[in-house]
Design a protein around this motif. Structure first.
Motif, PDB file in Angstrom:
ATOM      1  N   ARG A 211      19.221  16.331  82.505  1.00  0.00           N
ATOM      2  CA  ARG A 211      18.680  16.436  83.855  1.00  0.00           C
ATOM      3  C   ARG A 211      17.199  16.093  83.740  1.00  0.00           C
ATOM      4  N   PRO A 212      16.504  15.791  84.829  1.00  0.00           N
ATOM      5  CA  PRO A 212      15.116  15.319  84.725  1.00  0.00           C
ATOM      6  C   PRO A 212      14.250  16.229  83.856  1.00  0.00           C
ATOM      7  N   GLY A 213      13.623  15.638  82.824  1.00  0.00           N
ATOM      8  CA  GLY A 213      12.718  16.381  81.963  1.00  0.00           C
ATOM      9  C   GLY A 213      13.388  17.331  81.002  1.00  0.00           C
ATOM     10  N   SER A 214      14.697  17.183  80.771  1.00  0.00           N
ATOM     11  CA  SER A 214      15.409  18.118  79.901  1.00  0.00           C
ATOM     12  C   SER A 214      16.414  17.364  79.041  1.00  0.00           C
ATOM     13  N   HIS A 215      16.582  17.844  77.808  1.00  0.00           N
ATOM     14  CA  HIS A 215      17.561  17.243  76.921  1.00  0.00           C
ATOM     15  C   HIS A 215      18.218  18.345  76.102  1.00  0.00           C
ATOM     16  N   ALA A 216      19.277  17.991  75.380  1.00  0.00           N
ATOM     17  CA  ALA A 216      19.954  18.934  74.493  1.00  0.00           C
ATOM     18  C   ALA A 216      19.678  18.551  73.047  1.00  0.00           C
ATOM     19  N   LEU A 217      19.464  19.553  72.209  1.00  0.00           N
ATOM     20  CA  LEU A 217      19.278  19.354  70.777  1.00  0.00           C
ATOM     21  C   LEU A 217      20.545  19.842  70.071  1.00  0.00           C
ATOM     22  N   VAL A 218      21.134  18.972  69.276  1.00  0.00           N
ATOM     23  CA  VAL A 218      22.370  19.297  68.556  1.00  0.00           C
ATOM     24  C   VAL A 218      22.045  19.374  67.067  1.00  0.00           C
ATOM     25  N   LEU A 219      22.502  20.450  66.421  1.00  0.00           N
ATOM     26  CA  LEU A 219      22.175  20.688  65.018  1.00  0.00           C
ATOM     27  C   LEU A 219      23.442  21.032  64.247  1.00  0.00           C
ATOM     28  N   SER A 220      23.596  20.440  63.072  1.00  0.00           N
ATOM     29  CA  SER A 220      24.694  20.821  62.186  1.00  0.00           C
ATOM     30  C   SER A 220      24.123  21.556  60.982  1.00  0.00           C
ATOM     31  N   THR A 221      24.832  22.605  60.551  1.00  0.00           N
ATOM     32  CA  THR A 221      24.400  23.390  59.399  1.00  0.00           C
ATOM     33  C   THR A 221      25.574  23.619  58.451  1.00  0.00           C
ATOM     34  N   MET A 222      25.236  23.953  57.217  1.00  0.00           N
ATOM     35  CA  MET A 222      26.229  24.360  56.236  1.00  0.00           C
ATOM     36  C   MET A 222      25.681  25.575  55.502  1.00  0.00           C
ATOM     37  N   ALA A 223      26.571  26.355  54.906  1.00  0.00           N
ATOM     38  CA  ALA A 223      26.146  27.563  54.206  1.00  0.00           C
ATOM     39  C   ALA A 223      25.165  27.216  53.095  1.00  0.00           C
ATOM     40  N   ALA A 224      24.096  28.000  52.982  1.00  0.00           N
ATOM     41  CA  ALA A 224      23.090  27.755  51.954  1.00  0.00           C
ATOM     42  C   ALA A 224      23.731  27.796  50.570  1.00  0.00           C
ATOM     43  N   GLY A 225      23.410  26.793  49.759  1.00  0.00           N
ATOM     44  CA  GLY A 225      23.939  26.740  48.408  1.00  0.00           C
ATOM     45  C   GLY A 225      25.262  26.040  48.279  1.00  0.00           C
ATOM     46  N   ALA A 226      25.928  25.711  49.390  1.00  0.00           N
ATOM     47  CA  ALA A 226      27.214  25.014  49.321  1.00  0.00           C
ATOM     48  C   ALA A 226      26.986  23.570  48.904  1.00  0.00           C
ATOM     49  N   THR A 227      27.673  23.126  47.874  1.00  0.00           N
ATOM     50  CA  THR A 227      27.495  21.763  47.366  1.00  0.00           C
ATOM     51  C   THR A 227      28.769  20.939  47.416  1.00  0.00           C
ATOM     52  N   GLU A 228      29.905  21.538  47.693  1.00  0.00           N
ATOM     53  CA  GLU A 228      31.161  20.807  47.712  1.00  0.00           C
ATOM     54  C   GLU A 228      31.784  20.865  49.098  1.00  0.00           C
ATOM     55  N   VAL A 229      32.431  19.775  49.479  1.00  0.00           N
ATOM     56  CA  VAL A 229      33.122  19.741  50.763  1.00  0.00           C
ATOM     57  C   VAL A 229      34.239  20.778  50.761  1.00  0.00           C
ATOM     58  N   GLY A 230      34.279  21.606  51.794  1.00  0.00           N
ATOM     59  CA  GLY A 230      35.301  22.630  51.900  1.00  0.00           C
ATOM     60  C   GLY A 230      34.943  23.938  51.222  1.00  0.00           C
ATOM     61  N   ALA A 231      33.768  23.984  50.548  1.00  0.00           N
ATOM     62  CA  ALA A 231      33.386  25.210  49.845  1.00  0.00           C
ATOM     63  C   ALA A 231      33.059  26.331  50.825  1.00  0.00           C
ATOM     64  N   ALA A 232      32.501  25.972  51.988  1.00  0.00           N
ATOM     65  CA  ALA A 232      32.134  26.965  52.985  1.00  0.00           C
ATOM     66  C   ALA A 232      32.139  26.270  54.342  1.00  0.00           C
ATOM     67  N   PRO A 233      32.462  26.981  55.418  1.00  0.00           N
ATOM     68  CA  PRO A 233      32.500  26.344  56.722  1.00  0.00           C
ATOM     69  C   PRO A 233      31.117  25.951  57.222  1.00  0.00           C
ATOM     70  N   GLY A 234      31.056  24.808  57.889  1.00  0.00           N
ATOM     71  CA  GLY A 234      29.827  24.392  58.534  1.00  0.00           C
ATOM     72  C   GLY A 234      29.862  24.799  59.991  1.00  0.00           C
ATOM     73  N   ALA A 235      28.774  24.509  60.694  1.00  0.00           N
ATOM     74  CA  ALA A 235      28.687  24.890  62.099  1.00  0.00           C
ATOM     75  C   ALA A 235      27.899  23.832  62.865  1.00  0.00           C
ATOM     76  N   LEU A 236      28.219  23.731  64.159  1.00  0.00           N
ATOM     77  CA  LEU A 236      27.526  22.823  65.066  1.00  0.00           C
ATOM     78  C   LEU A 236      26.899  23.658  66.165  1.00  0.00           C
ATOM     79  N   TRP A 237      25.594  23.466  66.383  1.00  0.00           N
ATOM     80  CA  TRP A 237      24.839  24.287  67.332  1.00  0.00           C
ATOM     81  C   TRP A 237      24.327  23.425  68.475  1.00  0.00           C
TER      82      TRP A 237
END
Length: 237
Positions: A211-237
Motif C-alpha cells: 500500500r502507499p509508503g509500505s512494504h513487507a519484509l520476508v525473512l527465512s531463518t534456520m536453527a543456530a548451528g544447523a549445518t545439514e539439510v533436515g537437521a532442524a526445521p527452518g522458519a519463514l517470517w
C-alpha cells in the motif's frame, strides 16, 4: 568462458528499470560464474549477447539503473560497468581489506549507491553508483561482527537498507541522499530478531509497495548451528 567448460554459475540478475530510466531496450539477464565471466543474455530470444571476462571468480552480480552492472570478485574487487560500453570497466577496492564471497544490493530507486556484504572479510561496504565518478568505497561499521547473509534496499523507502545477519539479527540502516561520503557515520535505525540468537538468518527479501509508503519484509531463518539439510526445521517470517 576461456576454459570452454560448463561452469558453476554463482549469481543471476535481470534488468528492471525505474520510471526515470533512459533505457528503452528489452529485458536483459546477466549471469556470473566461478571463472570470472559475466554473460549478458537476451531474455526474449534466450541468446547470449556478450561475455565480459573480469579475471577472478565472481560471487555476485547485480543490475543498477540505466543498464549499469556491478559484480563482486572473490579477491575483494568490485567491478562497475555499462553494458552498452562493456570494455570500460571501473574497479573499486576500499582502503580496508575485504574478501569474498559477497552479496550485492542495488535498488532501482536508489541509483546513487549500491551495497556489498563481504562475507569472507570486510563486512558492509557502500560504493558509488556513478560510472564516471570514482568515489572511494566506504566501510560501514556495526556493533555486530556477524556475517551479513542477505541484504536489500527498500522499494517504499529508498533510504533504507535491510541486512540479515547470521546471528539472527536484522538491521535496518538509514542512508540519506548525500551519497557514500557521509555513509560511514550512519548507524542502524532499528533491529529485529524474531527468534533472538536461537536462529540464523539465511535470506531476506522486501516486496514492492503493498500500500502507499509500505512494504513487507520476508525473512527465512534456520536453527543456530544447523549445518545439514533436515537437521532442524527452518522458519519463514
Amino acid at each position: 568462458n576461456p576454459q570452454a567448460r560448463c561452469t558453476p554459475i554463482t549469481s543471476v540478475d535481470a534488468s528492471i528499470e525505474s520510471p526515470s530510466s533512459t533505457v528503452t531496450a528489452g529485458v536483459q539477464m546477466v549471469s556470473a560464474d566461478v571463472y570470472g565471466v559475466c554473460n549478458l543474455w537476451d531474455m526474449e530470444t534466450g541468446t547470449m549477447q556478450q561475455a565480459i571476462d573480469l579475471g577472478q571468480p565472481l560471487s555476485d552480480v547485480a543490475f543498477g539503473p540505466n543498464r549499469l552492472l556491478a559484480a563482486a570478485g572473490e579477491n575483494g574487487d568490485c567491478f562497475l560497468m555499462d553494458t552498452r560500453q562493456s570494455k570500460d570497466v571501473a574497479v573499486y577496492a576500499p582502503a580496508e581489506r575485504v574478501r569474498g564471497p559477497a552479496r550485492i544490493a542495488w535498488g532501482v530507486h536508489r541509483p546513487d549507491m549500491f551495497a556489498v556484504s563481504w562475507q569472507g572479510e570486510g563486512g558492509l561496504v557502500l560504493y558509488s553508483g556513478s560510472h564516471r565518478t570514482k568515489a572511494m568505497p566506504r566501510v560501514v561499521k556495526s556493533s555486530s561482527s556477524s556475517t551479513i547473509s542477505s541484504l536489500q534496499w527498500s522499494y517504499a523507502y529508498p533510504q533504507l537498507l535491510a541486512c540479515a545477519r547470521e546471528d539472527g539479527d536484522v538491521e535496518v540502516w538509514h542512508f540519506p541522499d548525500e551519497g557514500v561520503n557521509l555513509a560511514a557515520t550512519a548507524e542502524p535505525s532499528s533491529h529485529w530478531a524474531p527468534r533472538g540468537r536461537a536462529a540464523s538468518c539465511t535470506a531476506l527479501a522486501m516486496t514492492p509497495e503493498v500500500r502507499p509508503g509500505s512494504h513487507a519484509l520476508v525473512l527465512s531463518t534456520m536453527a543456530a548451528g544447523a549445518t545439514e539439510v533436515g537437521a532442524a526445521p527452518g522458519a519463514l517470517w
